[in-house]
Design an enzyme around this catalytic site. Structure first.
Site, PDB file in Angstrom:
ATOM      1  N   VAL A 195       1.400  -0.765  -0.094  1.00 28.44           N
ATOM      2  CA  VAL A 195      -0.351   0.189   0.190  1.00 28.44           C
ATOM      3  C   VAL A 195       0.395   0.702   0.250  1.00 28.44           C
ATOM      4  O   VAL A 195       0.253   1.996  -1.132  1.00 28.44           O
ATOM      5  CB  VAL A 195      -0.819  -0.453   0.999  1.00 28.44           C
TER       6      VAL A 195
ATOM      7  N   PHE B 124      -8.869   1.364  -1.460  1.00 37.13           N
ATOM      8  CA  PHE B 124      -9.429  -0.124  -2.306  1.00 37.13           C
ATOM      9  C   PHE B 124      -8.637  -0.551  -3.805  1.00 37.13           C
ATOM     10  O   PHE B 124      -8.940  -0.606  -4.351  1.00 37.13           O
ATOM     11  CB  PHE B 124     -10.721   0.648  -2.527  1.00 37.13           C
TER      12      PHE B 124
ATOM     13  N   CYS C 269      -6.203  -9.331   2.170  1.00 33.33           N
ATOM     14  CA  CYS C 269      -7.014  -8.898   2.819  1.00 33.33           C
ATOM     15  C   CYS C 269      -8.448  -9.384   2.947  1.00 33.33           C
ATOM     16  O   CYS C 269      -8.448  -9.416   3.919  1.00 33.33           O
ATOM     17  CB  CYS C 269      -7.803  -7.968   1.392  1.00 33.33           C
TER      18      CYS C 269
HETATM   19  C1  UGA Z   1      -9.404  -7.178  -2.673  1.00 30.93           C
HETATM   20  C2  UGA Z   1     -10.157  -5.580  -2.902  1.00 30.93           C
HETATM   21  O1  UGA Z   1     -11.243  -5.836  -4.358  1.00 30.93           O
HETATM   22  C3  UGA Z   1      -9.765  -4.258  -3.767  1.00 30.93           C
HETATM   23  O2  UGA Z   1     -10.637  -3.102  -3.442  1.00 30.93           O
HETATM   24  C4  UGA Z   1      -9.056  -3.856  -1.519  1.00 30.93           C
HETATM   25  O3  UGA Z   1      -8.803  -2.579  -1.807  1.00 30.93           O
HETATM   26  C5  UGA Z   1      -8.616  -4.952  -1.201  1.00 30.93           C
HETATM   27  O4  UGA Z   1      -8.924  -6.291  -1.278  1.00 30.93           O
HETATM   28  C6  UGA Z   1      -7.084  -4.514   0.119  1.00 30.93           C
HETATM   29  O5  UGA Z   1      -8.331  -4.715   0.829  1.00 30.93           O
HETATM   30  O6  UGA Z   1      -6.673  -4.077   0.447  1.00 30.93           O
HETATM   31  P1  UGA Z   1      -7.800  -7.988  -3.426  1.00 30.93           P
HETATM   32  O7  UGA Z   1      -7.115  -8.400  -2.621  1.00 30.93           O
HETATM   33  O8  UGA Z   1      -5.815  -7.524  -4.028  1.00 30.93           O
HETATM   34  O9  UGA Z   1      -8.167  -6.755  -3.396  1.00 30.93           O
HETATM   35  O10 UGA Z   1      -7.695  -8.924  -4.874  1.00 30.93           O
HETATM   36  P2  UGA Z   1      -8.997  -9.074  -5.452  1.00 30.93           P
HETATM   37  O11 UGA Z   1      -9.755  -8.695  -7.253  1.00 30.93           O
HETATM   38  O12 UGA Z   1     -10.470  -8.241  -4.649  1.00 30.93           O
HETATM   39  O13 UGA Z   1      -9.796 -10.680  -5.019  1.00 30.93           O
HETATM   40  C7  UGA Z   1      -9.704 -11.492  -4.412  1.00 30.93           C
HETATM   41  C8  UGA Z   1     -10.065 -12.734  -3.786  1.00 30.93           C
HETATM   42  O14 UGA Z   1     -11.384 -12.903  -4.701  1.00 30.93           O
HETATM   43  C9  UGA Z   1      -9.210 -13.847  -5.162  1.00 30.93           C
HETATM   44  O15 UGA Z   1      -8.536 -14.626  -4.727  1.00 30.93           O
HETATM   45  C10 UGA Z   1      -9.220 -13.942  -6.617  1.00 30.93           C
HETATM   46  O16 UGA Z   1      -9.078 -15.078  -7.235  1.00 30.93           O
HETATM   47  C11 UGA Z   1     -11.310 -13.671  -5.673  1.00 30.93           C
HETATM   48  N1  UGA Z   1     -12.821 -13.244  -6.619  1.00 30.93           N
HETATM   49  C12 UGA Z   1     -12.734 -13.176  -6.825  1.00 30.93           C
HETATM   50  C13 UGA Z   1     -13.244 -15.168  -6.812  1.00 30.93           C
HETATM   51  O17 UGA Z   1     -12.583 -15.387  -6.114  1.00 30.93           O
HETATM   52  N2  UGA Z   1     -14.702 -14.265  -7.600  1.00 30.93           N
HETATM   53  C14 UGA Z   1     -14.725 -13.386  -8.099  1.00 30.93           C
HETATM   54  O18 UGA Z   1     -16.328 -12.780  -9.087  1.00 30.93           O
HETATM   55  C15 UGA Z   1     -13.579 -12.319  -7.440  1.00 30.93           C
END
Ligand code: UGA
Length: 436
Positions: free
Chosen positions: A11, A153, A264
């Site tokens: 971050v 975010f 996260c």
């Molecule tokens: C997440 C949030 O999306 C950000 O907005 C936030 O700032 C961040 O956490 C944080 O708190 O710092 P991130 O953890 O980088 O971001 O990744 P995401 O893209 O949100 O994915 C998280 C998990 O959900 C991954 O394992 C992804 O594969 C999974 N996922 C996501 C699914 O299984 N299905 C989906 O439709 C979307």
């Protein structure tokens, strides 16, 4: 404006680089001398697309500097962002460990000079901004400052775009003076009409948890629907489309998969549950999302076992992708870290590839996992191929080449990257998530 960023983790580094790209003068501080020395040489400790270029560009432009010395960064700064880690506490009880936050506050305090806004950028539980203010006041009663909450975010892998073109900026402050400083910092976003939500520090802190918990709920919801689809013979992908096109639901974050991971969602949902417990209220929907996520990972183990004919013992499984999502080397809470050890425990042999995550994965996966540097090499002699993370380079694999190397043609697509009929017509048995 002159800014200091404390902490050069994910971050801090992304925020520092992007603020300097906005035109601010930024100094990033970290107490890890080796890390700072490397950053001064343009070596970035994490993999995030575009970050190296952005850091180098702004260092060269004289807007971004790195130091271990708070005295160099804090006195001149109009705002000091705290962006240190808040890992789950070692007690394993779901609480976020705030010791790094408070020690940063203590260290900053003596260096505050002139009116300064200290900004919590790290994800911190409700009430932390007030505690940070208390700590600073204790150490330096003469300091003229306010504490604000400004949660981020950012998504890993898309962090720079998320920072430069956010859906919104959330600012938690107690007065107009602090709000004006934060508005100034984000004024470069004025042109793209980014909404700025100005509220209290407590609300801003909770917004961050509420947003992540909502997204975790959405993922667990679609994963639960995927399980139902498999049971009744419906198509989970069409279902996601069918509900997601309703503007009130929205089609983002409705991809069934092996469960959410990363630094996260798992941590923040647990921390939120601890907070509500402390306040004597409940968050049963979030609780259910956490349970469904754990069950989803276990269900993936069973899916792989069933696809292998009921037992993984003595079988070779080729694995494509280890990180919790593409475009990162982050292995924190990656589903692979639950699924693969469960298979290994039952006697499976794992051969794995990941474009960026193998070095990290090797630290956390059981010994004996074999890593190869070519996706096709995981298939050699394999009884099944598991696509665990949807990296772009796995989206157009030569299915004929894969099949020719495998012992059994079983394709388990935990991200639904491929059309089942395409894989089946190449001679594989195909298993997706939420569809046959
Ligand atoms: C997440 C949030 O999306 C950000 O907005 C936030 O700032 C961040 O956490 C944080 O708190 O710092 P991130 O953890 O980088 O971001 O990744 P995401 O893209 O949100 O994915 C998280 C998990 O959900 C991954 O394992 C992804 O594969 C999974 N996922 C996501 C699914 O299984 N299905 C989906 O439709 C979307």
């Amino acid at each position: 404006m002159k800014l200091a960023i404390i902490g050069t983790g994910y971050v801090g580094l992304v925020s520092g680089a992007c603020f300097s790209e906005f035109g601010h003068e930024v100094i990033c501080v970290d107490n890890n001398g080796d890390k700072i020395a490397a950053l001064c040489q343009g070596q970035i400790p994490i993999y995030e697309p575009g970050l190296t270029e952005l850091v180098v560009k702004n260092v060269t432009g004289g807007r971004l500097r790195f130091t271990t010395n708070l005295a160099e960064a804090v006195p001149r700064a109009e705002a000091v962002f705290i962006a240190v880690g808040t890992p789950s506490s070692r007690r394993g009880d779901g609480y976020a460990d705030l010791s790094y936050i408070y020690s940063a506050a203590r260290d900053i305090a003596p260096h505050i000079s002139g009116y300064t806004v200290v900004v919590d950028k790290s994800t911190v539980p409700v009430g932390t901004a007030r505690q940070v203010a208390r700590v600073i006041r204790e150490v330096n009663p003469a300091a003229e400052f306010d504490v604000a909450s400004n949660p981020e975010f950012l998504r890993e892998g898309a962090a720079i775009n998320d920072f430069m073109r956010p859906d919104r900026v959330v600012v938690g402050v107690d007065n107009d003076r602090a709000a004006a400083v934060l508005r100034g910092i984000y004024s470069p976003l004025y042109l793209i009409e980014t909404p700025v939500v100005i509220t209290t520090p407590e609300t801003a802190e909770l917004i961050k948890y509420a947003a992540n918990a909502f997204l975790a709920v959405k993922i667990s919801y679609i994963n639960e629907m995927a399980t139902i689809c498999e049971a009744v013979g419906a198509d989970g992908i069409a279902l996601a489309k069918g509900i997601g096109l309703d503007g009130r639901i929205g089609k983002k974050f409705l991809h069934p998969g092996p469960g959410y991971g990363g630094s996260c969602f798992p941590k923040d949902t647990l921390a939120l549950l601890r907070t509500v417990q402390e306040y004597g209220v409940s968050a049963r929907i979030v609780e259910a999302a956490v349970e469904v996520n754990a069950a989803q990972k276990a269900r993936m183990v069973k899916k792989i076992r069933d696809a292998l004919g009921g037992s993984e013992t003595g079988k070779t499984i080729g694995v494509l992708g280890l990180t919790f999502k593409p475009e990162t080397d982050d292995m924190r809470d990656a589903p692979a870290l639950t699924i693969l050890p469960a298979l290994i425990e039952k006697g499976a042999r794992i051969v794995a590839h990941d474009p960026q995550g193998m070095r990290e994965a090797a630290k956390y996966l059981p010994e004996g996992v074999e890593f190869v540097d070519n996706p096709y090499a995981v298939c050699a002699g394999a009884d099944a191929l598991v696509l665990m993370t949807e990296w772009n380079q796995y989206r157009a694999l030569d299915l004929g080449r894969i099949k020719s190397g495998m012992r059994n043609s079983v394709f388990i697509d935990l991200r639904n990257v491929y059309a089942p009929e395409q894989v089946r017509s190449a001679g594989f048995s195909y298993f997706g998530v939420g569809r046959g």
